[in-house]
Enzyme design. Sequence first.
Site, PDB file in Angstrom:
ATOM      1  N   GLN A 181       0.836  -1.194   0.000  1.00 45.29           N
ATOM      2  CA  GLN A 181       0.000   0.000   0.000  1.00 45.29           C
ATOM      3  C   GLN A 181       0.870   1.244   0.000  1.00 45.29           C
ATOM      4  O   GLN A 181       1.712   1.407   0.892  1.00 45.29           O
ATOM      5  CB  GLN A 181      -0.903  -0.004   1.234  1.00 45.29           C
ATOM      6  CG  GLN A 181      -1.833   1.185   1.312  1.00 45.29           C
ATOM      7  CD  GLN A 181      -2.602   1.225   2.625  1.00 45.29           C
ATOM      8  OE1 GLN A 181      -2.147   0.691   3.622  1.00 45.29           O
ATOM      9  NE2 GLN A 181      -3.746   1.871   2.611  1.00 45.29           N
ATOM     10  N   GLY A 182       0.695   2.113  -0.980  1.00 46.37           N
ATOM     11  CA  GLY A 182       1.455   3.368  -1.035  1.00 46.37           C
ATOM     12  C   GLY A 182       0.573   4.563  -0.737  1.00 46.37           C
ATOM     13  O   GLY A 182       0.266   5.352  -1.629  1.00 46.37           O
ATOM     14  N   GLU A 223     -15.782  -3.283   2.920  1.00 48.38           N
ATOM     15  CA  GLU A 223     -15.905  -4.387   3.864  1.00 48.38           C
ATOM     16  C   GLU A 223     -15.354  -4.077   5.266  1.00 48.38           C
ATOM     17  O   GLU A 223     -14.172  -3.819   5.423  1.00 48.38           O
ATOM     18  CB  GLU A 223     -15.138  -5.581   3.284  1.00 48.38           C
ATOM     19  CG  GLU A 223     -15.328  -6.840   4.052  1.00 48.38           C
ATOM     20  CD  GLU A 223     -16.784  -7.125   4.248  1.00 48.38           C
ATOM     21  OE1 GLU A 223     -17.147  -7.388   5.396  1.00 48.38           O
ATOM     22  OE2 GLU A 223     -17.554  -7.058   3.277  1.00 48.38           O
ATOM     23  N   SER A 242      -6.321   5.816  13.363  1.00 49.83           N
ATOM     24  CA  SER A 242      -6.032   5.667  14.793  1.00 49.83           C
ATOM     25  C   SER A 242      -7.326   5.768  15.599  1.00 49.83           C
ATOM     26  O   SER A 242      -8.328   6.296  15.118  1.00 49.83           O
ATOM     27  CB  SER A 242      -5.067   6.751  15.255  1.00 49.83           C
ATOM     28  OG  SER A 242      -5.745   7.995  15.337  1.00 49.83           O
ATOM     29  N   ASN A 243      -7.299   5.258  16.818  1.00 52.66           N
ATOM     30  CA  ASN A 243      -8.519   5.276  17.617  1.00 52.66           C
ATOM     31  C   ASN A 243      -8.988   6.696  17.919  1.00 52.66           C
ATOM     32  O   ASN A 243     -10.176   6.930  18.137  1.00 52.66           O
ATOM     33  CB  ASN A 243      -8.318   4.458  18.896  1.00 52.66           C
ATOM     34  CG  ASN A 243      -8.358   2.956  18.601  1.00 52.66           C
ATOM     35  OD1 ASN A 243      -8.415   2.560  17.432  1.00 52.66           O
ATOM     36  ND2 ASN A 243      -8.339   2.138  19.627  1.00 52.66           N
TER      37      ASN A 243
END
Lengths: 390, 387
Positions: free
Chosen positions: A125-126, A244, A375-376
């Site tokens: 993944q870029g 998804e 992030s959370n």
Amino acid sequence: MDLELSKEDLAFRDGLREVFLGAVPEDVRRRTALGETTREDIVTSQRILNEHGLAVPHWPQEWGGRGWSPTQSHLYSSELQRAGVPQPLAFNVSMVGPIIAEFGSEEQKRTFLPATANLDIWWSQGFSEPEAGSDLAGLRTTARRDGDQYVLNGQKTWTTLGQYGDWMFVLARTDPDAPRKQQGLSFLLLDLNTPGIERRPIKLIDGSAEVNEFFFDEVRIPAENLVGEENKGWSYAKFLLGNERNGIAQVGTGQRIYADLAAASGAIPTEDGLLGHDPQFRTALHTAKTTLLALEATQLRVTAASENGKASPVSSLLKMEGTQALQELIKLRMRAAGSDGMLTGTGEQVRAGDAASVAATQYLNQRKLSIFGGSNEIQRGVIAKTILGL
Amino acid sequence: MNLELNEDQRLLFETVDQAVGRGYANGGRAGATGTELGWSDQVWQTLGELGLTGLTVSADHDGAGAGPVEVYASLEAMGKHAAAEPLLDGVFLPSWLIAGLGTDDQVKQLLPVLAAGGATIAVAHAEPGRPWGLAPTVTAAADGSLTGVKSPVRGADQADKFLVTAVDDAGETGVYLVEATAEGITRADGRAADWGHTSQVEFVGTPATRLGSAEADAAAALRSAFARARVAVTGEAIGLMETGLAMTVEYLKTRKQFGVPLATFQVLVHRAVDVYARVELARSMALWATAAVEAHDNGGEVDLAATADDAFVFVCDAATAVAEEIIQLHGGIGMTYESEVAHHAARLIAITESFGGVSSARRRAVASESLLRAPSALLNNADAVTA
């Protein structure tokens, strides 16, 4: 209300178990349950799943998808996690595959989709850059059009398992003058054997090097490797986010770790007997148990709602609370191992394959759960805005 | 697999919601608990007319014969308004105990009166300074008369009867029916932290009748009735938390400090999100436990007491955290008796000490054998984790 799977669902589940437990080798699953999955494990497992039509069930049916119901999809994720089967490589099956299937040319679909499903191509993944993490749209890597090619310059980072990558899907800026930073981005497919690419591992807190950074210096990408339209890359990346979200809470993984830890606690000695009888340990275990139950029930509510065609906005909640619960369990496993978790890296010599030997390094490694995938704190922002209206 | 209310159950929620909402429009919980009754007579009458007092009583005894999901729906609606009417303490709980333990005559005599809303019965089990799970110190003499102290007893000041746990000459725990007007009763009326009317009740040679036959397993009936109550009260807690969250979100949007709404400050927003997350997970847990009780009542293999303990512990931990946060996020206003949010918080805290309390439930759950098996929310998918 009803807390049972239907007969049909049970039969479906048993079919999954047959493959997950019967066809995926046990040593692969054992390493995965410990968080020690190798490259070969992921490839082996995904090819077996693909052979059984279980690697890309959520793709369009034309390309190997299964057209499952939400309940079936839920069972797939949870059974996969419970069995300790390595997740099919997310970059392939959840990210670039669905994007090519949705927005790619016929030629791209034929070239890439079967090889992507079978992990003949390992995708990286870029997206993230040093100055563009949670604020992805701020990315600076440029792709300048030059005849029938794009010329890529810039840097990508946090590329998980990029050391194995054959190809990379890259989000790059094709129009630096676009009025909004989300505009002017394009989605390109890059062969990582192209000249001008430098790949460096980033050594992590646990000593592993599962993430990498990539530097691009005048890297030439054929224009036919543009997915969809030029400057529409942001909408394709956003399509991924809405894609998804099954299994996002990783309840199955939690149940797997819980079962292993509970079983191990019956053999771990303490000053007063066995860890399995220790009130402190049992209290922590009970907190984990009820949290897993609440998470699974939440996941079931979401699944049932989508059976009825209703979208549920709680995927951020599941990501946030699911990762937190898993981190707590992994911490409990470290506490259970005690100082036995403080000797690692002896290879095959001492306690190979022992959960205790990786308990502390895994604890450190899994701190990533609350950081990646949004992030959370980003999830809290999403919940505040979309659910609470704050 | 389904964890949502059906249309009828949703309608029941709305009916109770509207009835209590109307009655609580002026004064809320503070107004209701401040009356001599301790609740709103208007709301109580309406609930009776709507058949809520007969919800858990079988049709044979003039009730609706409804199940745990209807109990959940009605109590979530009660919780939404922090309602003080004694549906659970004064009607549902005694109805379960009577149906589970009473003789045919007792059942025939007692349940229709409860169902009609004509009486409340206070269940008196807790004793001062005594753990919930130990046998009572109140004694029942050979003639059935009771001696000893029960405290706290909720709704004792308005109860028509008491169901009192006591130990007989043989050392067996039983449940005894006492008329509120019987001789030898001394009541010291006070209130609980949630302003619900609550008393210490002392019995000295008080005439009483054993509930059920001498051979009946009173301990099992008590365990089952209190397990149902623990699950039921999680529904009320969800209603309370949901409203507490909504009031807090509204407050963050409207209250200004430093010239800007509080919602401008991310630290407060993220804390509100954590409250939301607690509430949503607790709701799933409460719905799951409710569905498990329903499955049990339909003959499924469900450990009622263990299910109730797991759900009660989880929801009470959430209730405590939510109560603390909704006060904190309201600042000084949340500390005042005048603010609605304070009453929601206080009731949530009182719930955590109801029916034996969260510590006692946690001790049982932590000691449970099932703890060392991986949890599974689906009943027929428990053999999930295979090596």
